[in-house]
Write a protein that holds these residues in place. Structure first.
Motif, PDB file in Angstrom:
ATOM      1  N   GLY A  92      42.217 -11.385 -10.619  1.00 14.51           N
ATOM      2  CA  GLY A  92      41.605 -12.717 -10.218  1.00 14.51           C
ATOM      3  C   GLY A  92      42.858 -13.475  -9.461  1.00 14.51           C
ATOM      4  O   GLY A  92      43.904 -13.053  -9.384  1.00 14.51           O
ATOM      5  N   PHE A  93      42.379 -14.699  -8.920  1.00 12.99           N
ATOM      6  CA  PHE A  93      43.431 -15.382  -8.418  1.00 12.99           C
ATOM      7  C   PHE A  93      44.183 -16.165  -9.628  1.00 12.99           C
ATOM      8  O   PHE A  93      43.477 -17.189 -10.202  1.00 12.99           O
ATOM      9  N   VAL A  94      45.199 -15.763  -9.849  1.00  8.27           N
ATOM     10  CA  VAL A  94      46.070 -16.459 -10.874  1.00  8.27           C
ATOM     11  C   VAL A  94      47.271 -17.352 -10.369  1.00  8.27           C
ATOM     12  O   VAL A  94      48.126 -16.607 -10.155  1.00  8.27           O
ATOM     13  N   HIS A 149      42.124  -5.969  -9.855  1.00  8.16           N
ATOM     14  CA  HIS A 149      42.394  -6.995  -9.440  1.00  8.16           C
ATOM     15  C   HIS A 149      42.059  -8.033 -10.195  1.00  8.16           C
ATOM     16  O   HIS A 149      40.998  -8.443 -11.114  1.00  8.16           O
ATOM     17  N   ILE A 154      64.486  -1.277 -15.621  1.00 10.45           N
ATOM     18  CA  ILE A 154      63.965  -0.885 -14.218  1.00 10.45           C
ATOM     19  C   ILE A 154      63.959  -1.764 -13.271  1.00 10.45           C
ATOM     20  O   ILE A 154      63.798  -3.033 -13.395  1.00 10.45           O
ATOM     21  N   ASP A 155      64.607  -1.446 -12.118  1.00  9.20           N
ATOM     22  CA  ASP A 155      64.555  -2.291 -10.890  1.00  9.20           C
ATOM     23  C   ASP A 155      63.643  -1.426  -9.776  1.00  9.20           C
ATOM     24  O   ASP A 155      64.061  -0.333  -9.335  1.00  9.20           O
ATOM     25  N   LEU A 156      62.561  -2.011  -9.459  1.00  8.40           N
ATOM     26  CA  LEU A 156      61.656  -1.329  -8.424  1.00  8.40           C
ATOM     27  C   LEU A 156      62.104  -0.887  -7.274  1.00  8.40           C
ATOM     28  O   LEU A 156      61.748  -0.345  -6.299  1.00  8.40           O
ATOM     29  N   SER A 157      63.046  -1.908  -6.689  1.00  3.00           N
ATOM     30  CA  SER A 157      63.718  -1.986  -5.334  1.00  3.00           C
ATOM     31  C   SER A 157      64.876  -0.920  -5.335  1.00  3.00           C
ATOM     32  O   SER A 157      65.162  -0.643  -4.279  1.00  3.00           O
ATOM     33  N   ASN A 182      54.516 -16.447 -11.215  1.00  6.15           N
ATOM     34  CA  ASN A 182      55.738 -16.443 -10.526  1.00  6.15           C
ATOM     35  C   ASN A 182      55.628 -15.633  -9.011  1.00  6.15           C
ATOM     36  O   ASN A 182      56.332 -15.707  -8.211  1.00  6.15           O
ATOM     37  N   SER A 227      44.947  -5.720  -5.630  1.00  9.64           N
ATOM     38  CA  SER A 227      44.741  -7.103  -5.600  1.00  9.64           C
ATOM     39  C   SER A 227      43.727  -7.296  -4.503  1.00  9.64           C
ATOM     40  O   SER A 227      43.412  -6.276  -3.711  1.00  9.64           O
ATOM     41  N   GLY A 287      50.988  -9.868 -16.844  1.00 13.20           N
ATOM     42  CA  GLY A 287      51.598  -8.975 -17.326  1.00 13.20           C
ATOM     43  C   GLY A 287      52.096  -9.390 -19.018  1.00 13.20           C
ATOM     44  O   GLY A 287      51.767  -8.643 -20.106  1.00 13.20           O
TER      45      GLY A 287
HETATM   46  N1  LIG Z   1      48.452 -13.790  -9.496  1.00 12.52           N
HETATM   47  C1  LIG Z   1      47.470 -13.165  -8.763  1.00 12.52           C
HETATM   48  O1  LIG Z   1      46.747 -14.260  -8.303  1.00 12.52           O
HETATM   49  C2  LIG Z   1      47.459 -11.848  -8.365  1.00 12.52           C
HETATM   50  C3  LIG Z   1      46.164 -11.620  -7.910  1.00 12.52           C
HETATM   51  C4  LIG Z   1      46.110 -10.402  -7.570  1.00 12.52           C
HETATM   52  C5  LIG Z   1      47.044  -9.362  -7.829  1.00 12.52           C
HETATM   53  N2  LIG Z   1      47.955  -9.626  -8.611  1.00 12.52           N
HETATM   54  C6  LIG Z   1      49.088  -8.448  -9.159  1.00 12.52           C
HETATM   55  O2  LIG Z   1      49.372  -8.812 -10.331  1.00 12.52           O
HETATM   56  C7  LIG Z   1      50.589  -8.269 -10.614  1.00 12.52           C
HETATM   57  C8  LIG Z   1      51.315  -9.072 -11.530  1.00 12.52           C
HETATM   58  O3  LIG Z   1      51.513 -10.403 -10.960  1.00 12.52           O
HETATM   59  P1  LIG Z   1      51.654 -11.969 -11.594  1.00 12.52           P
HETATM   60  O4  LIG Z   1      50.697 -12.764 -10.781  1.00 12.52           O
HETATM   61  O5  LIG Z   1      51.571 -11.673 -13.120  1.00 12.52           O
HETATM   62  O6  LIG Z   1      53.284 -12.300 -10.781  1.00 12.52           O
HETATM   63  P2  LIG Z   1      54.481 -12.328 -11.750  1.00 12.52           P
HETATM   64  O7  LIG Z   1      54.444 -13.423 -12.779  1.00 12.52           O
HETATM   65  O8  LIG Z   1      55.506 -12.908 -10.675  1.00 12.52           O
HETATM   66  O9  LIG Z   1      55.206 -11.110 -12.338  1.00 12.52           O
HETATM   67  C9  LIG Z   1      55.598 -10.012 -11.639  1.00 12.52           C
HETATM   68  C10 LIG Z   1      56.394  -9.225 -12.361  1.00 12.52           C
HETATM   69  O10 LIG Z   1      57.016  -8.303 -11.430  1.00 12.52           O
HETATM   70  C11 LIG Z   1      58.203  -8.276 -11.842  1.00 12.52           C
HETATM   71  N3  LIG Z   1      59.121  -7.658 -10.571  1.00 12.52           N
HETATM   72  C12 LIG Z   1      58.985  -8.055  -9.415  1.00 12.52           C
HETATM   73  N4  LIG Z   1      59.998  -7.483  -8.666  1.00 12.52           N
HETATM   74  C13 LIG Z   1      60.228  -6.211  -9.422  1.00 12.52           C
HETATM   75  C14 LIG Z   1      61.602  -5.322  -9.368  1.00 12.52           C
HETATM   76  N5  LIG Z   1      61.829  -5.220  -8.021  1.00 12.52           N
HETATM   77  N6  LIG Z   1      61.677  -4.681 -10.366  1.00 12.52           N
HETATM   78  C15 LIG Z   1      61.312  -4.845 -11.768  1.00 12.52           C
HETATM   79  N7  LIG Z   1      60.113  -5.740 -11.875  1.00 12.52           N
HETATM   80  C16 LIG Z   1      59.920  -6.471 -10.723  1.00 12.52           C
HETATM   81  C17 LIG Z   1      58.822  -9.524 -12.145  1.00 12.52           C
HETATM   82  O11 LIG Z   1      60.151  -9.458 -12.806  1.00 12.52           O
HETATM   83  P3  LIG Z   1      60.926 -10.726 -12.891  1.00 12.52           P
HETATM   84  O12 LIG Z   1      60.681 -11.853 -13.917  1.00 12.52           O
HETATM   85  O13 LIG Z   1      62.315 -10.038 -13.055  1.00 12.52           O
HETATM   86  O14 LIG Z   1      61.061 -11.533 -11.226  1.00 12.52           O
HETATM   87  C18 LIG Z   1      57.587 -10.073 -13.054  1.00 12.52           C
HETATM   88  O15 LIG Z   1      57.745  -9.452 -14.309  1.00 12.52           O
HETATM   89  C19 LIG Z   1      51.265  -8.008  -9.194  1.00 12.52           C
HETATM   90  O16 LIG Z   1      51.144  -6.643  -9.007  1.00 12.52           O
HETATM   91  C20 LIG Z   1      50.259  -8.785  -8.254  1.00 12.52           C
HETATM   92  O17 LIG Z   1      50.466  -8.182  -6.969  1.00 12.52           O
HETATM   93  C21 LIG Z   1      48.226 -10.919  -8.895  1.00 12.52           C
END
Ligand SMILES: NC(=O)c1ccc[n+]([C@@H]2O[C@H](COP(=O)([O-])OP(=O)(O)OC[C@H]3O[C@@H](n4cnc5c(N)ncnc54)[C@H](OP(=O)(O)O)[C@@H]3O)[C@@H](O)[C@H]2O)c1
Length: 334
Positions: free
Chosen positions: A233-235, A231, A90-93, A239, A175, A29
Motif C-alpha cells: 500500500g502507500f505507506v 505491494h 546484514i548489509d544488502l549493499s 523511512n 511495489s 517490517g
Molecule cells: N512505504 C511504501 O509506501 C511502500 C510502497 C510499496 C512498497 N514498499 C516496500 O516495502 C518495503 C519496506 O519499506 P518501508 O516503507 O517499511 O520502508 P523503511 O521504513 O525505510 O524500511 C526499510 C528497511 O530496509 C532497511 N534497509 C535499507 N537499506 C538496507 C541495506 N543496505 N541493508 C540492510 N537493510 C537495509 C532499512 O534499514 P535501516 O533502518 O538500517 O535504514 C529499513 O529497516 C520496501 O521494500 C519498500 O520498497 C513500501
C-alpha cells in the motif's frame, strides 16, 4: 482488511517455527515482526545497524506486552504464546555481507519457515555499490535474490523434514511502482540519466518488477516452497521517503506532498504490514493455487503489470541475474 487475530497462534515450545525478515526494524517490517512474534514465531531481524535493530526489539517487546494485556486470561495463559526476537547482521549493499549472514544463520538454525525480503531503498541517486550494481537494484533485487537462493537448501530441507505443516514461504516486498517500467523492460538499462527525480523511479520500478519475476521463477523451479510478492500500500510515514524529506529546504515541500498524498490514498504502517502478515501466516494459501502470486494492500490478490506476469521476461531476468552474479564469482545452488 482481514483480522490478524484470525491467523493461527503457535506454541513455540511444541512447534518451533523460524522466520527471517530483512529490515524488520522500521516501517511495515516492524509491524510484520510484531505480529509474527505475537503468533509465536522465532523471528530474526536482519539489519545493517545493530543498535537500530536492538532498539526496535526493545520496542517490539513493549508493544507486544501492551497488546497481550488486552487478551482474556484464557488467551494469554493457554492459547497465545510469544515467540522470540533476534538480531542478524546484514548489509544488502554488500553481497559479501549477505553471504556471511546466510552462513551465520545456518550456524544458528537448522530450519527456516518464512523468509521475508522486506528491506528496500527508494528514489536514491544513482550510485554503484562495491559489487558494481546501482544501489537501488542491489538493495531491492540482487541482494534479496542472493539471500533467498542461498537459503533455498535450508527452506527445502525444512519442507522435507516437516511435510505435514505449512510449506516454507518466501515473500518479496515489491511495489505498485513496478508499473513504472511501462512497456520498456531491459535489465541492462541503468537509467543513469538526469534529472534524477525522474529516472530514479525507473530504477526503482525495474528492481521491483525483477523481484516479481524472481518470485514467479522460484515458484516454477521450487514447488515445495510458497513464493509471493506483495505491494503493502502507500505507506507514507516510513523511512523509505527520507532521502527526499531530508533534502535541505525543499525537503519540507516533499514532506508536505507525501503527507497530502498519504491522507487521500495512504494506509498506516500497521495496515501496510497486513498483506505481508497474511502471506506469511494464512494457512489457506497453498503452493498448488497461490505460488508466484502478487498481493496488494490488505492482502488482496492482484495482477501485476503485463511485463511482470510475462514468463519469458521472468526467465530472462533469472538468466541475466545468474550471469551477473557468476561474473562476480557468486554461484547459486542449482
Ligand atoms: N512505504 C511504501 O509506501 C511502500 C510502497 C510499496 C512498497 N514498499 C516496500 O516495502 C518495503 C519496506 O519499506 P518501508 O516503507 O517499511 O520502508 P523503511 O521504513 O525505510 O524500511 C526499510 C528497511 O530496509 C532497511 N534497509 C535499507 N537499506 C538496507 C541495506 N543496505 N541493508 C540492510 N537493510 C537495509 C532499512 O534499514 P535501516 O533502518 O538500517 O535504514 C529499513 O529497516 C520496501 O521494500 C519498500 O520498497 C513500501
Amino acid at each position: 482488511m482481514f483480522a490478524t487475530d484470525s491467523l493461527p497462534y503457535l506454541n513455540p515450545n511444541q512447534d518451533r517455527r523460524v522466520a527471517l525478515i530483512t529490515g524488520g526494524n522500521s516501517g511495515v517490517g516492524y509491524y510484520t515482526v510484531l505480529h509474527l512474534y505475537l503468533h509465536g514465531y522465532i523471528v530474526y531481524i536482519a539489519g545493517r545497524s545493530r543498535s537500530r535493530v536492538l532498539k526496535s526489539i526493545r520496542e517490539l517487546k513493549q508493544d507486544a506486552t501492551a497488546i497481550r494485556s488486552t487478551y482474556t486470561s484464557q488467551q494469554s495463559s493457554s492459547e497465545r504464546f510469544l515467540g522470540d526476537l533476534f538480531y542478524l547482521e546484514i548489509d544488502l549493499s554488500s553481497l559479501a555481507s549477505v553471504i556471511a549472514a546466510v552462513e551465520n544463520f545456518k550456524q544458528l538454525e537448522s530450519n527456516l519457515n518464512i523468509l521475508i525480503n522486506n528491506a528496500g531503498a527508494m528514489a536514491l541517486p544513482y550510485a554503484l555499490t562495491q559489487d558494481g550494481f546501482d544501489i537501488q537494484i542491489q538493495t531491492n533485487f540482487i541482494a534479496p535474490f542472493v539471500l533467498s537462493t542461498k537459503l533455498l537448501p535450508l527452506l527445502e530441507n525444512t519442507a522435507d523434514r516437516f511435510p505435514s505443516i505449512d510449506p516454507p514461504r518466501i515473500i518479496y516486498l515489491s511495489s505498485v511502482g513496478h508499473q513504472l517500467c511501462l512497456r520498456y523492460f531491459n535489465m541492462n538499462s541503468t537509467f543513469n540519466y538526469k534529472p534524477n527525480f525522474v529516472f530514479t523511479w525507473l530504477r526503482y520500478g525495474l528492481a521491483k518488477i525483477a523481484g516479481i519475476h524472481f518470485m514467479k521463477m522460484l515458484a516454477l523451479r521450487n514447488p515445495k516452497i510458497l513464493c509471493m510478492s506483495v505491494h503493502p500500500g502507500f505507506v507514507m510515514n516510513t523511512n523509505l521517503f527520507s532521502y527526499w524529506t531530508r533534502l535541505p529546504i525543499i525537503g519540507i515541500m516533499f514532506w508536505c506532498l507525501f503527507q497530502i498524498f498519504g491522507y487521500f490514498f495512504g494506509v498506516s504502517n500497521e495496515e501496510g504490514a497486513n498483506a505481508i502478515i497474511k502471506c506469511s501466516l494464512d494457512p489457506t494459501l497453498t503452493v498448488e493455487k497461490d505460488n508466484g502470486k502478487y498481493f496488494a494492500t490488505g492482502g488482496k490478490e492482484s495482477e501485476p503489470s503485463k511485463i511482470a506476469q510475462n514468463m519469458d521476461f521472468a526467465a530472462r531476468t533469472w538468466i541475466w541475474t545468474i550471469h551477473q552474479l557468476s561474473e562476480r564469482g557468486i554461484s547459486i545452488p542449482s
